[in-house]
Design an enzyme around this catalytic site. Structure first.
Site, mmCIF file in Angstrom:
data_model
loop_
_atom_site.group_PDB
_atom_site.id
_atom_site.type_symbol
_atom_site.label_atom_id
_atom_site.label_comp_id
_atom_site.label_asym_id
_atom_site.label_seq_id
_atom_site.Cartn_x
_atom_site.Cartn_y
_atom_site.Cartn_z
ATOM 1 C CG PHE A 156 -1.937 1.163 1.113
ATOM 2 C CD1 PHE A 156 -3.074 1.019 0.339
ATOM 3 C CD2 PHE A 156 -1.711 2.371 1.744
ATOM 4 C CE1 PHE A 156 -3.988 2.074 0.203
ATOM 5 C CE2 PHE A 156 -2.617 3.431 1.612
ATOM 6 C CZ PHE A 156 -3.753 3.270 0.851
ATOM 7 C CG ASP A 240 5.739 3.984 1.451
ATOM 8 O OD1 ASP A 240 5.785 4.793 2.403
ATOM 9 O OD2 ASP A 240 4.713 3.781 0.771
ATOM 10 C CE LYS A 269 -0.124 5.699 7.426
ATOM 11 N NZ LYS A 269 -1.554 5.893 7.410
HETATM 12 N N1 PLP Z 1 2.498 4.503 2.149
HETATM 13 C C1 PLP Z 1 2.224 3.686 3.177
HETATM 14 C C2 PLP Z 1 3.202 2.609 3.545
HETATM 15 C C3 PLP Z 1 1.040 3.818 3.898
HETATM 16 O O1 PLP Z 1 0.776 2.974 4.909
HETATM 17 C C4 PLP Z 1 0.140 4.842 3.532
HETATM 18 C C5 PLP Z 1 -1.128 5.002 4.240
HETATM 19 O O2 PLP Z 1 -1.590 4.149 4.968
HETATM 20 C C6 PLP Z 1 0.464 5.673 2.468
HETATM 21 C C7 PLP Z 1 1.661 5.477 1.799
HETATM 22 C C8 PLP Z 1 -0.465 6.771 2.032
HETATM 23 O O3 PLP Z 1 -0.509 7.784 3.001
HETATM 24 P P1 PLP Z 1 -1.688 8.844 3.000
HETATM 25 O O4 PLP Z 1 -2.925 8.134 3.437
HETATM 26 O O5 PLP Z 1 -1.241 9.899 3.979
HETATM 27 O O6 PLP Z 1 -1.794 9.388 1.620
#
Ligand code: PLP
Length: 429
Positions: A156, A240, A269
């Site tokens: 994700f 990520d 986050k």
């Molecule tokens: N990357 C990872 C690993 C995530 O867990 C998330 C969200 O859960 C995102 C990207 C996307 O973040 P956002 O919801 O702030 O766009």
């Protein structure tokens, strides 16, 4: 209707009449009618205020926040140092005028480079995780002059079109096809076929621990092997760390577990301090230069890097270090995982296993429907928990890193109540 800032007042004063009905009606008419009904059926209350690990609802009932905004609240809600920094910054300047140097952006970028692994140095600040991923993908393409991106199954990375292309679950993607071309997905945690796939690729994007994919922790050494393959093929490694970053997994960054320095790392986050939305990517200087030395405004964001957001991020990074919260995540994470594993063994008809790293713990159920019994029952016992977006049979526990031993015990008791209810309901079918 006005609400006081004092949790005691509403608890003493009892129900805040009408707040639930008003908010539900607004959701039904103006926010998301279908989601409104689903939330009503599952008994979601209205969140009114929060402090530390606790959220209070419209009735003054307290909940330990083990959903934690899906990983946002590393410092808990409204950490005093972050709130103070934001308030002080608001009295000076909130958002950037964009034509002058921005002190807080400079300081936050410097602090992030000090904390980040190895020679990661140049940051781009934005407002969310998906924007950080978009920026990282664009930088990888610009720096390598290659197109294709390799990602992992069940990953994700966000829901805007570029990051969605790198995400793994078809359910979220089908409706919007065609997405980015040249994106391949390989099995997470395995390097089989990776070298071949990366030969002409701009980047391999990977979560050091998959969060939304069901809390999947790869074997130690996986990222080291990935790093070596990236070095051999010339593809960039994008870690990520939007969910795992800044202490969540018991090390400052989850890629520290393998001692790996990615070429680009994405964050969001936990970087926000739980007060102001912040996202960022940080890159090695040669990578940034290869992409943007001649094109400094190729990738920008009007709101990104604002003074208040950077003040929040800076205070959050300082508090994380000063209060040794990374170590707390490791110790309390071990307690939470051990407790969840014991419960998974005890309730084996509904729970297959518990797994995790630090304070990112997933409980895999034997059927994806059981979360619909367990999470509401935990709420009744005053603890929130969350689904994972790409693996519905895994529910996750992701409390603030300031969580205490007794709060973990309370959450485990609530989890046991949820598992026990699920087992009873299953028995009655
Ligand atoms: N990357 C990872 C690993 C995530 O867990 C998330 C969200 O859960 C995102 C990207 C996307 O973040 P956002 O919801 O702030 O766009």
């Amino acid at each position: 209707m006005s609400l006081s800032n004092d949790p005691e007042q509403d608890t003493v004063g009892g129900r805040v009449e009408g707040l639930y009905d008003e908010t539900y009606e607004n959701y039904k008419l103006y926010v998301n009618p279908t989601l409104a009904r689903v939330m009503k059926v599952s008994g979601s209350p209205v969140e009114v205020r929060a402090q530390g690990c606790t959220i209070w609802d419209q009735n003054g009932k307290a909940y330990l926040d083990f959903a934690g905004g899906y990983g946002v609240f590393t410092l808990g809600h409204r950490h005093p140092k972050v709130v103070a920094a934001v308030k002080a910054q608001l009295d000076l300047m909130a958002l950037s005028g964009k034509t002058m140097f921005n002190i807080m952006l400079g300081r936050a970028s410097k602090r992030l480079a000090e904390l980040a692994p190895g020679d990661l140095q140049i940051s781009f600040f934005c407002n969310s995780g998906t924007e950080a991923v978009e920026g990282a993908i664009k930088l990888a393409r610009a720096a390598t002059k290659r197109r294709s991106i390799v990602a992992t199954q069940d990953a994700f990375h966000g829901k805007t079109l570029g990051s969605l292309s790198a995400s793994g679950r078809e359910y979220f993607k089908d409706t919007y096809a065609p997405l980015l071309e040249d994106v391949a997905h390989l099995e997470y945690g395995s390097t089989t076929g990776l070298e071949e796939a990366l030969r002409d690729a701009a980047a391999f994007i990977v979560e050091p621990v998959q969060g939304e994919g069901g809390v999947n922790v790869p074997a130690a050494g996986y990222l080291r092997q990935v790093r070596e393959i990236c070095d051999r093929t010339g593809a960039l490694l994008i870690a990520d760390e939007v969910q795992t970053g800044l202490g969540r997994c018991g090390t400052m960054f989850a890629c520290d577990r393998d001692g790996v320095v990615p070429d680009i790392m994405t964050l969001a986050k936990g970087l926000s301090g739980g007060v102001i939305p912040v996202g960022a990517y940080i890159a090695r200087t040669p990578v940034w230069n290869a992409g943007y030395a001649k094109h400094p405004v190729m990738h920008t964001s009007t709101f990104g890097g604002s003074e208040i957001a950077c003040a929040a991020a800076l205070a959050a990074m300082d508090a994380l270090v000063e209060e040794d919260l990374v170590e707390n995540a490791r110790v309390r994470g071990a307690q939470l995982l051990a407790g969840a594993q014991e419960l998974a063994r005890k309730y084996s008809s509904v729970a297959r296993e518990a797994r995790g790293l630090g304070l990112l713990v997933g409980v895999e159920l034997t059927n994806e429907g059981y979360g619909g019994w367990i999470i509401p029952e935990m709420m009744k016992h005053g603890v929130t928990a969350a689904w994972t977006l790409n693996m519905q049979r895994v529910i996750r526990l992701e409390p603030p890193l300031v969580v205490t031993e007794s709060e973990i015990d309370k959450a485990l008791a609530a989890l046991e109540a949820g598992l026990s209810t699920a087992r009873e309901k299953l028995g009655a079918l």
